[in-house]
Every structure is written in C-alpha cells, then in structure tokens.
Design an enzyme around this catalytic site. Structure first.
Site, PDB file in Angstrom:
ATOM      1  N   HIS A  71       0.887  -1.197   0.058  1.00 33.79           N
ATOM      2  CA  HIS A  71       0.081   0.200  -0.031  1.00 33.79           C
ATOM      3  C   HIS A  71       0.823   1.205  -0.117  1.00 33.79           C
ATOM      4  O   HIS A  71       0.776   2.156  -0.887  1.00 33.79           O
ATOM      5  CB  HIS A  71      -0.966  -0.055   1.194  1.00 33.79           C
ATOM      6  CG  HIS A  71      -1.577   1.272   1.347  1.00 33.79           C
ATOM      7  ND1 HIS A  71      -3.166   1.219   1.123  1.00 33.79           N
ATOM      8  CD2 HIS A  71      -1.496   2.320   1.906  1.00 33.79           C
ATOM      9  CE1 HIS A  71      -3.591   2.330   1.560  1.00 33.79           C
ATOM     10  NE2 HIS A  71      -2.784   3.129   1.982  1.00 33.79           N
ATOM     11  N   GLU A  72       1.895   1.218   0.800  1.00 32.81           N
ATOM     12  CA  GLU A  72       2.642   2.505   1.177  1.00 32.81           C
ATOM     13  C   GLU A  72       3.532   2.601  -0.225  1.00 32.81           C
ATOM     14  O   GLU A  72       4.024   3.721  -0.584  1.00 32.81           O
ATOM     15  CB  GLU A  72       3.606   2.572   2.484  1.00 32.81           C
ATOM     16  CG  GLU A  72       2.597   2.354   3.548  1.00 32.81           C
ATOM     17  CD  GLU A  72       1.789   3.574   3.671  1.00 32.81           C
ATOM     18  OE1 GLU A  72       2.106   4.683   2.890  1.00 32.81           O
ATOM     19  OE2 GLU A  72       0.846   3.706   4.431  1.00 32.81           O
ATOM     20  N   HIS A  75       1.810   4.294  -3.138  1.00 34.91           N
ATOM     21  CA  HIS A  75       1.918   5.879  -3.159  1.00 34.91           C
ATOM     22  C   HIS A  75       3.165   6.264  -3.498  1.00 34.91           C
ATOM     23  O   HIS A  75       3.003   7.156  -4.030  1.00 34.91           O
ATOM     24  CB  HIS A  75       1.660   6.089  -1.404  1.00 34.91           C
ATOM     25  CG  HIS A  75       0.217   5.945  -0.903  1.00 34.91           C
ATOM     26  ND1 HIS A  75      -0.921   6.345  -1.676  1.00 34.91           N
ATOM     27  CD2 HIS A  75      -0.016   5.473   0.023  1.00 34.91           C
ATOM     28  CE1 HIS A  75      -1.795   5.929  -0.973  1.00 34.91           C
ATOM     29  NE2 HIS A  75      -1.372   5.519   0.234  1.00 34.91           N
TER      30      HIS A  75
END
Length: 220
Positions: A71-72, A75
């Site tokens: 997820h990170e 980004h």
C-alpha cells in the site's frame, strides 16, 4: 508547473535507511496488531506466545504486513512517477494505538504515511492517494487463489493465509477510503467524488460480504 508523469524505472525507487527502518517497524507492529485482533483481543495474547502463536504471527506478517507495505510502496511509486520526492514516515503513536485497539477487540490502523514534495495538480494528488487502496483491492483478489487451493486441498494453513489476506486487504482498502483526517479518502474525495464513491462502495461491500460469509473469521 505540475508534476510530469514520467517513465518509471526501478532505479528511480530509492529507500533511505530511516525509511527502511520505519517500514520494518510498521510492518512488525501491524503484524502483531492484526494477529491480536483476529485472535480475539487481549485474551489472545497468551495463545500468541505459544508455538502455534508464532505461526499466526507469521501469517499476519504475510497478509496484513504485506498489504501495508505494498500500500505504502504504491503511494511512493505513483508519487515518484509524477516527479515527486517521496518517503514513508512511521507514526509511532498511531502504531501504539493500533496494538492497543487490537487488545480491546477492534483495530485502528494508520501507521504512518508517504510524504511527498513537489508541485502536483489536484488530480495527480488524488491518483497518488488512490494507489494505496487500489493496491489492497488487487491484493485481495491475489489471495483468492490461495484461499481456493487451501479449501480444495483441505489445508488449514493455506486456507487461513488466503482468508486473512483477502479480509485484511479489503479492510485496509475500505478503511483508507474514509474521507477523514490523514486517510487517503479525504484526498481522493477532494479530487473526484465519483472515483471516491465507486472505490469506497466496492471496498466496503466486498469487506462486509467476506466477513458475513464467515471466511474472514477462520482460525487455525
């Protein structure tokens, strides 16, 4: 001038020592928090300290932990593609809250954020935010074959990994789409309400449906 979408190369994705440390700490803390949550809160601590508990922790690190990491990283990848300087920073107070909330039988997971600098349009900022939840939805689909194989092979371990991988990633997507505070949903809804609504509804309905089916509460 806004950020320019550039061709992404792995060599463009660099991690500082501090960033790697923050990612590792957050990965471990969320693994512990989700392991406690799925085992029923504070009463599960003793079980997690047993030999079987080590297996449950590894399962949590491979599902909740991997879901968080990707997820990170998603980004960061999109931010770098828009010409940003981007780096993850852990929020240690929120990591503590994640573990404490899990002990109380619920979970609040906001371990930190990817901070990026540089000029971007509202759309680009929204796409950077959207990358995380979409990655979790995709991971939920990726864990489906593991769940299916575990069911067909009558393998409790594969079944658990598949079920937890689906449940955690769908939950992370839905949770992060809440338009509040530092969560991704606030940035996305400021850019496009239709995109926010579609992603939020898909992730919430999928999460609720999976837990209602009973598969989300499987245990060893």
């Amino acid at each position: 001038m806004s950020g320019q979408l550039s061709t992404f190369r792995l060599s463009d994705l660099r991690f500082s020592d501090r960033e790697l440390k923050d990612l590792a700490i957050s990965w471990l803390a969320l693994g512990v928090a989700f392991a406690i949550f799925f085992e029923g809160g504070a009463g599960a601590v003793q079980r997690l300290l047993s030999p079987n508990g080590a297996v449950l922790l590894v399962v949590s690190l491979l599902t909740a932990g991997v879901g968080f990491l990707l997820h990170e990283v998603a980004h960061k990848v999109v931010a770098v593609r828009f010409g940003q300087v981007a780096e993850f920073r852990a929020d240690h107070s929120m990591l503590f809250l994640a573990i404490m909330s899990a002990l109380l039988g619920f979970i609040f997971a906001a371990p930190g954020a990817v901070h990026h600098r540089g000029r971007v349009t509202k759309r680009e900022h929204g796409l950077i935010a959207l990358a995380g939840p979409v990655t979790n939805v995709v991971l939920g689909v990726v864990f489906l074959p593991i769940f299916a194989v575990g069911s067909l092979a009558s393998s409790p371990l594969l079944l658990l990994i598949g079920a937890r991988g689906i449940a955690v990633n769908l939950f992370l997507a839905a949770f992060n789409m809440i338009p509040y505070g530092p969560l991704d949903g606030k940035t996305i809804i400021a850019w496009s309400k239709p995109v926010w609504a579609a992603t939020f509804l898909v992730s919430v309905l999928a999460t609720v449906g999976f837990f209602i089916s009973g598969a989300g509460s499987l245990a060893l």
